[in-house]
Write a protein that holds these residues in place. Structure first.
Motif, short mmCIF file in Angstrom:
data_model
loop_
_atom_site.label_atom_id
_atom_site.label_comp_id
_atom_site.label_asym_id
_atom_site.label_seq_id
_atom_site.Cartn_x
_atom_site.Cartn_y
_atom_site.Cartn_z
N ASN A 179 0.98 -1.24 -0.13
CA ASN A 179 -0.12 0.06 0.01
C ASN A 179 1.02 1.17 -0.07
N LEU A 180 0.97 2.22 -1.31
CA LEU A 180 1.56 3.27 -1.23
C LEU A 180 0.70 4.48 -1.71
N SER A 181 -0.39 4.17 -1.35
CA SER A 181 -1.50 5.28 -1.51
C SER A 181 -1.07 6.62 -0.96
N ASN A 182 -1.20 7.74 -1.49
CA ASN A 182 -1.01 8.98 -0.74
C ASN A 182 0.43 8.90 0.15
N ALA A 183 1.23 8.24 -0.54
CA ALA A 183 2.48 8.42 0.06
C ALA A 183 3.44 9.39 -0.43
N GLY A 184 2.93 10.27 -1.28
CA GLY A 184 3.85 11.26 -1.77
C GLY A 184 4.68 11.04 -2.92
N PHE A 185 4.82 9.94 -3.11
CA PHE A 185 5.69 9.72 -4.47
C PHE A 185 5.58 10.42 -5.67
N THR A 186 6.54 10.67 -6.15
CA THR A 186 5.85 11.35 -7.82
C THR A 186 6.37 10.62 -9.06
N GLY A 187 5.98 11.03 -9.99
CA GLY A 187 6.41 10.54 -11.31
C GLY A 187 6.20 9.30 -11.66
N GLN A 188 6.59 8.65 -12.28
CA GLN A 188 6.00 7.40 -13.25
C GLN A 188 6.14 6.44 -12.22
N ILE A 189 5.14 5.25 -12.14
CA ILE A 189 4.98 4.06 -11.28
C ILE A 189 5.83 3.21 -12.14
N ARG A 235 3.61 -12.31 -5.95
CA ARG A 235 2.74 -12.65 -5.09
C ARG A 235 1.59 -11.78 -4.54
N LEU A 236 1.82 -10.65 -5.13
CA LEU A 236 0.66 -9.60 -4.72
C LEU A 236 -0.59 -10.09 -4.66
N VAL A 237 -1.16 -9.87 -3.61
CA VAL A 237 -2.75 -10.04 -3.51
C VAL A 237 -3.45 -8.72 -3.31
N THR A 238 -2.93 -7.63 -2.59
CA THR A 238 -3.34 -6.49 -2.54
C THR A 238 -2.20 -5.46 -2.85
N LEU A 239 -2.88 -4.69 -3.92
CA LEU A 239 -2.08 -3.71 -4.36
C LEU A 239 -2.54 -2.14 -4.46
N ASP A 240 -2.15 -1.31 -3.75
CA ASP A 240 -2.82 0.12 -3.75
C ASP A 240 -1.79 1.03 -4.06
N LEU A 241 -1.95 1.74 -5.26
CA LEU A 241 -0.89 2.82 -5.60
C LEU A 241 -1.96 4.07 -5.82
N SER A 242 -2.80 4.41 -5.07
CA SER A 242 -3.86 5.46 -5.67
C SER A 242 -3.14 6.71 -5.09
N VAL A 243 -3.48 7.95 -5.96
CA VAL A 243 -2.88 9.23 -5.89
C VAL A 243 -1.59 9.38 -5.99
N ILE A 244 -1.04 8.93 -7.06
CA ILE A 244 0.58 9.10 -7.16
C ILE A 244 0.51 10.45 -8.12
N LEU A 245 1.34 11.42 -7.51
CA LEU A 245 1.49 12.78 -8.20
C LEU A 245 2.19 12.91 -9.40
N PHE A 246 1.80 13.79 -10.23
CA PHE A 246 2.70 13.93 -11.33
C PHE A 246 3.11 12.99 -12.46
N GLN A 247 2.35 11.99 -12.50
CA GLN A 247 2.77 10.83 -13.14
C GLN A 247 2.32 10.85 -14.47
N TYR A 303 -6.41 -1.09 -5.93
CA TYR A 303 -6.67 0.22 -5.96
C TYR A 303 -5.69 1.26 -6.80
N LEU A 304 -6.22 1.85 -7.85
CA LEU A 304 -5.42 2.75 -8.40
C LEU A 304 -5.95 4.21 -8.66
N ASP A 305 -6.90 4.37 -7.83
CA ASP A 305 -7.75 5.65 -7.80
C ASP A 305 -6.81 7.07 -8.12
N GLY A 306 -7.15 7.92 -8.85
CA GLY A 306 -6.36 8.88 -9.20
C GLY A 306 -4.97 8.93 -9.91
N VAL A 307 -4.84 7.55 -10.23
CA VAL A 307 -3.75 7.27 -11.33
C VAL A 307 -4.06 7.66 -12.91
N ASN A 308 -3.17 8.17 -13.39
CA ASN A 308 -3.53 8.46 -14.80
C ASN A 308 -3.20 7.19 -15.73
#
Length: 899
Positions: free
Chosen positions: A133-143, A152-164, A183-188
């Motif tokens: 879960n890296l949602s709203n963590a503040g990371f910027t740029g391309q995922i 092995r991921l069962v849950t992945l949350d990358l919501s709201v990554i800025l300036f990507q 969860y990819l909410d807010g990801v372009n």
């Protein structure tokens, strides 16, 4: 929108953690030294001077790292879980961070922090991760695409990554076949349906798909139907178009479907409402989505239903009573009609109901069993009957009741005021009558907003309202309340910011100077129209936050005070229908922010004052101004939509600068003494102009042939001037024209057949000009199918134009009026017969016009009806006019009965 997503992500992250670790045995062993060292190294990488260490605050060398806050270990003392969410950690994590050497990590949560660097790619080293879960963590740029290697991921949350930049979804998830929560909410993502749906098709175990605000577009592809395990679908705030696919109703475990704020259209599959497992359905703000609700299933699971701002409509079925678990229902701004089913009384769990702005009819049903109800909104419908059907005293949790703009009648139940939690009560624009009575000790002291305007309420002003010290909004306007109210009484309502007592039978005593400025309310909006004021209330000088002031239809004499133009926040000012005669001088350095100014119906004289620079609505009509219009008047009308100086004594010519007023929709210079030609540019600006009235002046010259092809004129009045020449050919460009009055001028030429192309024309007045020739528009059979008034009397049309109409007599016909001429049938003269699509008898018009004017002058009810219709027409042409302006702004004749 991002704030909204934050709360949603927090909840779902918790759910995802729960499910992803449910099969793990969390037995903590003694912390391995290398694990402790890696964690302490990670902590030290953040400068404690500039960051809140959060959960890392108590990490130290002396304690077991497996007992540290946010850390969990397996039996061997290896760190397998790290939760540093909501820590507000400020700093950077690069690829060399010790975090990526915690090789046993299975769960990592860094959500809601302030990592200010570009997205690191080192996460690929954590091969055992099943939860990230890296949602709203503040990371910027391309995922980084390396995340796709965490198979092995069962849950992945990358919501709201800025300036990507746009994410290649297929590259990200192609190897993540074990995913159950995404969860990819807010990801372009910026992909069409056939692309993003097919990218997800390998994720056969996916249960939660949350991709709000991802720039998704196009219709949803059928490949999405392969994901049969889906229980939660969130695709709101995208650009999805096309139909809602029926296969969504076939998902056996679907509990939540959010497709709101898209561009979906067509008919909604009825099966969507039949999904037995569905708990939340949100289709709101899809304005082209149609359909109806046929029935709800027995023992339905639905808890939330939102269809606001769609075209879904019809009648609500009686089976709404099957929704025993329903807590929230929003059907606002839809196409629903018919009665609200009585079975809503079965909705015992209901907390929030909003049915506003539909066409519901019939009585208000009984909500007495909905004891958890906090908000009830039935505004803007056609509901009738009384509001006594519900035992309001039992709804102790109600915070807001809005029943405005219906057809409700009868009295207001005292128990409605007595709901202990009530903060807002809106019953305006109904037909409620009776008095309010004494509310002392009987009403909610939490009441903050009370709106009872535009009803038939009567009796003495309820002075017990002054006990509601928390009141912020009070509107009792347009009722029949009576009594004398000292303005000092409002000192008890220190929180009051909106007050409107206009148009009752009240008298406000504002003459006292014994008002404490410290305890007096600071108003944003104040309406005291028709309150028998005789002077400007002195306390207004200190109302620095006032932006709306209505003192219309009072008995205020003398000058308009200078200080009123210096109110920095005032944007709306209505001083119409008083006895004001002049402006207090000097008028220098005026920097008024007014956008609405109505001074009509006073006795103002002399020169027109400096106009507010940014005004949208200006009405100086029905006064005694007797100067020339300033040459630069147009420079002050750059933003104006409405400008009227009618019924004054302005003279001189029309300044060319008025053509600079490119935003004008209504321009009324009628009934003055203006002279000279009409500026040609005035007809070139009619791209926006809808109403132009220059009648009853002394204008001369020709009507300029400069009407543009994009002409938007709907009304053109040039009556009673000295205009000459011919009807300009370019006038036919005004396809929206409904009223054309050029009567009582010196216009010549033949009948203006070129105007028959204006299909919208309803009124055409050509009377008392010098038209001549035969009235014959041969070759044009379209005519004016909507024409209602046609007056061409007192011209020089040929006798042949009127022959063979047995009902006509008098010049230019030889038949004298008195004895009806014998009617003869002569088929050979059929080509000379008048086309009655074009001509209405002069006598009929004159008689009808005379009756109308007589009624207008002598019959009050007819006069009121007439001006209501005129206001309605004006509001249709000029929809930006405020409601109060439509209602009170245009009164019959200036100072009628006062002089």
């Amino acid at each position: 929108m991002k704030t909204f997503l934050v709360s949603w992500f927090s909840f779902n992250s918790f759910i995802a953690v729960f499910f992803s670790i449910s099969n793990l045995v969390l037995v903590s062993g003694q912390c391995q030294s290398d694990q402790r060292q890696l964690l302490l190294e990670f902590k030290s990488s953040f400068n404690s001077t500039f960051t809140s260490p959060g959960k890392m605050m108590k990490w130290n060398q002396t304690s077991d790292c497996c007992s540290w806050d946010g850390v969990s270990c397996d039996a061997g003392g290896h760190v397998i879980g790290l939760d540093l969410s909501n820590g507000i950690i400020l700093g950077a994590i690069d690829n060399s961070s010790s975090l990526f050497r915690l090789q046993h990590l299975q769960r990592l949560n860094l959500a809601f922090n302030l990592f200010i660097n570009a997205f690191p790619s080192g996460f690929e080293k954590l091969e055992n991760l099943c939860y990230l879960n890296l949602s709203n963590a503040g990371f910027t740029g391309q995922i980084p695409v390396e995340i796709s290697r965490l198979t092995r991921l069962v849950t992945l949350d990358l919501s709201v990554i800025l300036f990507q930049r746009s994410l290649e979804l297929e590259m990200l998830v192609q190897n993540l076949t074990r995913l159950r929560f995404l969860y990819l909410d807010g990801v372009n993502i910026s992909a069409t349906g056939n692309k993003w749906c097919r990218a997800l098709s390998p994720l056969m175990e996916l249960q939660v798909l949350s991709m709000s605000d991802c720039c998704l577009s196009g219709p949803m592809d059928s490949s999405l139907s392969k994901l049969r395990s889906l229980s939660v679908i969130r695709l709101d705030h995208n650009n999805l178009s096309g139909l809602v696919p029926p296969f969504l109703a076939e998902f056996p475990n679907l509990t939540s479907l959010h497709l709101n704020d898209n561009d979906l259209s067509g008919r909604l599959p009825e099966e969507i409402f039949q999904i037995p497992t569905l708990q939340a359905l949100d289709l709101s703000n899809n304005k082209l989505l149609e359909g109806s609700i046929k029935k709800f299933p027995l023992n339905a699971s639905l808890q939330t239903l939102r269809l606001t701002l769609t075209h879904i409509g019809g009648q609500i079925p009686e089976s709404i009573g099957n929704l025993g678990q329903l807590t929230r229902i929003e059907l606002a701004f839809c196409n629903f009609s018919g009665p609200i089913p009585k079975t809503v009384k079965k909705l015992s769990q209901l907390v929030y109901l909003n049915f506003c702005s539909n066409s519901f009819s019939g009585p208000i049903p009984n909500f007495s069993s909905s004891r958890n109800l906090t908000e009830l909104n039935l505004a803007g419908n056609q509901l009738n009957g009384t509001i006594h059907s519900t035992d309001w005293s039992g709804l102790s949790k109600l915070v807001s009741v809005d029943l405005q703009t219906n057809k409700l009648s009868g009295t207001i139940p005292p128990t409605l005021f007595g709901i202990p939690s009530l903060q807002a009560l809106v019953l305006s624009e109904n037909q409620l009558d009776g008095s309010i009575g004494d509310l002392h000790g009987k009403a909610s002291l939490l009441l903050r907003s009370l709106d009872l305007r535009s009803n038939k309420l009567q009796g003495q002003f309820p002075v017990s309202l002054f006990e509601f010290h928390g009141l912020e909004y009070l509107s009792l306007s347009s009722n029949n309340f009576s009594g004398l109210i000292p303005m000092t009484a409002f000192q008890n309502l220190r929180n009051l910011s909106y007050l409107d007592l206009s148009y009752n039978r009240l008298s406000i005593d504002a003459t006292t100077t014994n008002i404490s400025l410290l305890s007096f309310p600071t108003f944003n909006s104040l309406g005291l129209g028709s309150c028998n004021l005789t002077e400007f209330p002195d306390f207004l000088k200190n109302q620095t936050s006032l932006n709306y002031l209505d003192l219309s239809k009072n008995q205020i004499h003398g000058s308009i005070p200078n200080w009123i133009w210096k109110a920095k926040s005032l944007s709306y000012l209505n001083l119409s229908q008083n006895f004001l005669v002049e402006f207090e001088r000097p008028l220098r350095n005026i920097t008024s922010t007014l956008w609405f100014l109505d001074l009509h119906g006073n006795q103002l004289h002399g020169k027109i004052p400096i106009l507010p620079l940014h005004a949208i609505y200006l009405d100086y009509s029905n006064n005694n101004f007797n100067s020339v219009l300033p040459a630069h008047v147009g420079d002050f009308l750059q933003s104006a939509n409405f400008f009227s100086i009618s019924n004054n004594n302005f003279h001189g010519s029309i300044p060319r600068s008025i053509c600079n007023s490119s935003a004008l929709k209504v321009l009324d210079l009628s009934n003055n003494s203006l002279r000279g030609p009409i500026p040609q540019c005035l007809f070139q600006m009619n791209v926006s102009l809808g109403v132009l009235n220059l009648g009853r002046n002394n204008l001369s010259g020709i009507i300029p042939d400069t009407f543009s092809e994009s002409c938007q004129l709907q009304t053109l009045h040039l009556n009673q001037n000295r205009l000459e020449g011919k009807v300009p050919k370019s006038l036919a460009n005004c396809k929206m024209l409904e009223v054309l009055d050029i009567g009582n001028n010196l216009i010549n030429g033949s009948f203006p057949c070129h105007l028959t192309s204006i299909a919208m024309l309803r009124v055409l007045v050509l009377r008392s000009n010098n038209f001549s020739g035969h009235i014959d528009c041969s070759g044009d059979n379209s005519g004016w199918k909507m024409l209602q008034i046609f007056d061409l009397a007192s011209n020089n049309f040929s006798e042949a134009s009127f022959e063979n109409n047995a009902g006509l007599c008098g010049p230019p016909l030889k038949a004298t009026c008195g004895v009806p001429p014998a009617k003869t049938d002569n088929p050979s003269d059929a080509r000379s017969t008048i086309n009655w699509n074009y001509i209405s008898a002069e006598t009929g018009f004159c008689f009808g016009f005379g009756v109308s004017v007589t009624l207008l002058i002598f019959w009050k009810r007819w006069r009121k009806w007439y001006f209501e219709r005129m206001d309605r027409a004006l509001s249709w042409i000029f929809p930006c006019l405020p409601l109060e302006t439509r209602k009170h702004g245009r009164r019959a004749n200036r100072n009628q009965g006062r002089r």
